[in-house]
Design an enzyme around this catalytic site. Structure first.
Site, PDB file in Angstrom:
ATOM      1  N   MET A 122      44.398  58.231  48.427  1.00  0.00           N
ATOM      2  CA  MET A 122      45.488  57.423  49.015  1.00  0.00           C
ATOM      3  C   MET A 122      46.372  58.236  49.948  1.00  0.00           C
ATOM      4  O   MET A 122      47.584  58.053  49.975  1.00  0.00           O
ATOM      5  CB  MET A 122      46.380  56.844  47.895  1.00  0.00           C
ATOM      6  CG  MET A 122      45.703  55.804  47.063  1.00  0.00           C
ATOM      7  SD  MET A 122      46.766  55.192  45.744  1.00  0.00           S
ATOM      8  CE  MET A 122      46.681  56.519  44.565  1.00  0.00           C
ATOM      9  N   LYS A 161      45.031  45.205  45.284  1.00  0.00           N
ATOM     10  CA  LYS A 161      46.320  45.708  45.773  1.00  0.00           C
ATOM     11  C   LYS A 161      46.063  46.400  47.096  1.00  0.00           C
ATOM     12  O   LYS A 161      45.125  47.152  47.244  1.00  0.00           O
ATOM     13  CB  LYS A 161      46.871  46.749  44.809  1.00  0.00           C
ATOM     14  CG  LYS A 161      47.330  46.188  43.512  1.00  0.00           C
ATOM     15  CD  LYS A 161      48.529  46.997  43.023  1.00  0.00           C
ATOM     16  CE  LYS A 161      49.250  46.304  41.909  1.00  0.00           C
ATOM     17  NZ  LYS A 161      48.382  45.969  40.804  1.00  0.00           N
ATOM     18  N   ASP A 213      39.120  44.290  41.877  1.00  0.00           N
ATOM     19  CA  ASP A 213      39.959  44.943  42.890  1.00  0.00           C
ATOM     20  C   ASP A 213      39.395  44.793  44.285  1.00  0.00           C
ATOM     21  O   ASP A 213      38.227  44.494  44.458  1.00  0.00           O
ATOM     22  CB  ASP A 213      39.985  46.448  42.601  1.00  0.00           C
ATOM     23  CG  ASP A 213      41.075  46.813  41.637  1.00  0.00           C
ATOM     24  OD1 ASP A 213      41.858  45.934  41.261  1.00  0.00           O
ATOM     25  OD2 ASP A 213      41.137  47.998  41.261  1.00  0.00           O
TER      26      ASP A 213
HETATM   27  N1  SAH Z   1      39.925  54.323  40.882  1.00  0.00           N
HETATM   28  C1  SAH Z   1      39.546  54.734  42.223  1.00  0.00           C
HETATM   29  C2  SAH Z   1      40.732  55.211  43.042  1.00  0.00           C
HETATM   30  C3  SAH Z   1      41.769  54.141  43.310  1.00  0.00           C
HETATM   31  S1  SAH Z   1      43.040  54.705  44.387  1.00  0.00           S
HETATM   32  C4  SAH Z   1      38.492  55.823  42.120  1.00  0.00           C
HETATM   33  O1  SAH Z   1      38.218  56.327  41.040  1.00  0.00           O
HETATM   34  O2  SAH Z   1      37.933  56.174  43.160  1.00  0.00           O
HETATM   35  C5  SAH Z   1      42.419  54.174  45.958  1.00  0.00           C
HETATM   36  C6  SAH Z   1      42.027  55.381  46.792  1.00  0.00           C
HETATM   37  O3  SAH Z   1      40.739  55.838  46.384  1.00  0.00           O
HETATM   38  C7  SAH Z   1      41.871  55.094  48.264  1.00  0.00           C
HETATM   39  O4  SAH Z   1      43.110  55.143  48.936  1.00  0.00           O
HETATM   40  C8  SAH Z   1      40.964  56.226  48.700  1.00  0.00           C
HETATM   41  O5  SAH Z   1      41.674  57.421  48.842  1.00  0.00           O
HETATM   42  C9  SAH Z   1      40.063  56.371  47.493  1.00  0.00           C
HETATM   43  N2  SAH Z   1      38.787  55.657  47.658  1.00  0.00           N
HETATM   44  C10 SAH Z   1      38.299  54.684  46.890  1.00  0.00           C
HETATM   45  N3  SAH Z   1      37.069  54.300  47.297  1.00  0.00           N
HETATM   46  C11 SAH Z   1      36.772  55.090  48.354  1.00  0.00           C
HETATM   47  C12 SAH Z   1      35.654  55.203  49.223  1.00  0.00           C
HETATM   48  N4  SAH Z   1      34.567  54.440  49.099  1.00  0.00           N
HETATM   49  N5  SAH Z   1      35.708  56.124  50.224  1.00  0.00           N
HETATM   50  C13 SAH Z   1      36.779  56.909  50.383  1.00  0.00           C
HETATM   51  N6  SAH Z   1      37.850  56.852  49.592  1.00  0.00           N
HETATM   52  C14 SAH Z   1      37.861  55.974  48.583  1.00  0.00           C
END
Ligand code: SAH
Length: 278
Positions: free
Chosen positions: A177, A63, A40
């Protein structure tokens, strides 16, 4: 350590929130043996360089819908199945945890329909990474007894009654998100009279060298954060626990402001990878 079977298998794994040290040993072991890694956008280049078997093919299938760049889920499912049926060890690597706000269900169904053996390996989801690296313990004693993982990627996903409930609860709220719909979120919660000792934090690029934490009272949002554009990815944390950041922040960010995760080039790369295989 367990023997890992090398034939025709799919590993759906979380890479953690950013800091390459926050990946699990189990995921690293699989990356070292992988033939194919489908990754990803929210998995850093550093993780790929540091842990992936140099002989493996890395396919970027990220995505980034708001920017209109994305690999269709159908294509991702097809690639996973195609390689696994050829007897390859396929690691499907996702940012954070493999299951939280991801399309894992589509991939599980595709794998299952084709009778391909699989495993799911958890990862540190970004809210846990952000909470730790921002010094905001999500269920701190006397502050909150529960935490909810939510999303407001568009305003219609939360119904009016539920806003009332979200404004009233003492649970800590973490929105994934949702930094682009933050104006709506704050408006709904203040309209529903959320207590003023519950603060708002936006944690940008959590656990990466460019992490930034912005904090505001929800009732002062218009004057503090309303006009800010947050870098992707960002998380929103709301609750009394946010106040603890002031005392317990420990992580030192770099002085410069940069994007940690590489922008997407998924379609071009997938094309190249298809051509290479043709
Ligand atoms: N599977 C991922 C989430 C995917 S959805 C998880 O468990 O974290 C994608 C969202 O995750 C982003 O829009 C943001 O809100 C959050 N996100 C992912 N990595 C991040 C990071 N390093 N810092 C802040 N938000 C993060």
């Amino acid at each position: 350590m367990n023997e890992i079977n090398l034939t025709g298998k799919v590993i759906l794994a979380g890479a953690g929130p950013g800091d390459p040290d926050l990946i699990t040993i189990k995921t690293v072991q699989y990356l070292q043996q992988a033939d194919i890694v489908l990754t990803d956008r929210l998995v850093s280049e550093e993780i790929l360089t540091r842990y992936v078997n140099p002989a493996a093919e890395i396919i970027r299938v990220g995505k980034q819908c708001r920017r209109g760049i994305s690999t269709p889920q159908k294509t991702i499912n097809e690639l996973i199945v195609e390689y696994a049926l050829k007897g390859k060890l396929v690691v499907r690597l996702k940012g954070g945890d493999a299951s939280i706000f991801s399309n894992i269900l589509d991939e599980l169904q595709a794998v299952k329909e084709n009778n391909i053996p699989f495993e799911i390996i958890p990862g540190v989801t970004s809210s846990l990474g952000a909470a730790a690296y921002a010094g905001i313990p999500l269920t701190a004693r006397d502050h909150s007894t529960a935490v909810r993982f939510l999303t407001l990627y568009k305003s219609t996903v939360v119904k009016d009654d539920y806003w009332k409930e979200l404004a009233a609860t003492d649970d800590t709220l973490v929105f994934y998100m949702s930094s682009e719909t933050l104006d709506d979120l704050v408006q709904k919660l203040t309209e529903n009279k959320i207590a003023s000792d519950k603060l708002l934090a936006v944690v940008e690029q959590a656990t990466t060298p460019f992490q930034q934490v912005y904090i505001s009272n929800l009732y002062e949002y218009d004057a503090t954060l309303k006009d800010k554009i947050f870098l992707s990815p960002s998380l929103v944390i709301i609750g009394k626990v946010v106040a603890l950041h002031k005392e317990f922040a420990w992580f030192e960010s770099a002085k410069n402001k940069e994007y940690y995760f590489k922008p997407l080039t998924a379609l071009a790369e997938i094309q190249q990878s298809k051509e290479a295989r043709a």
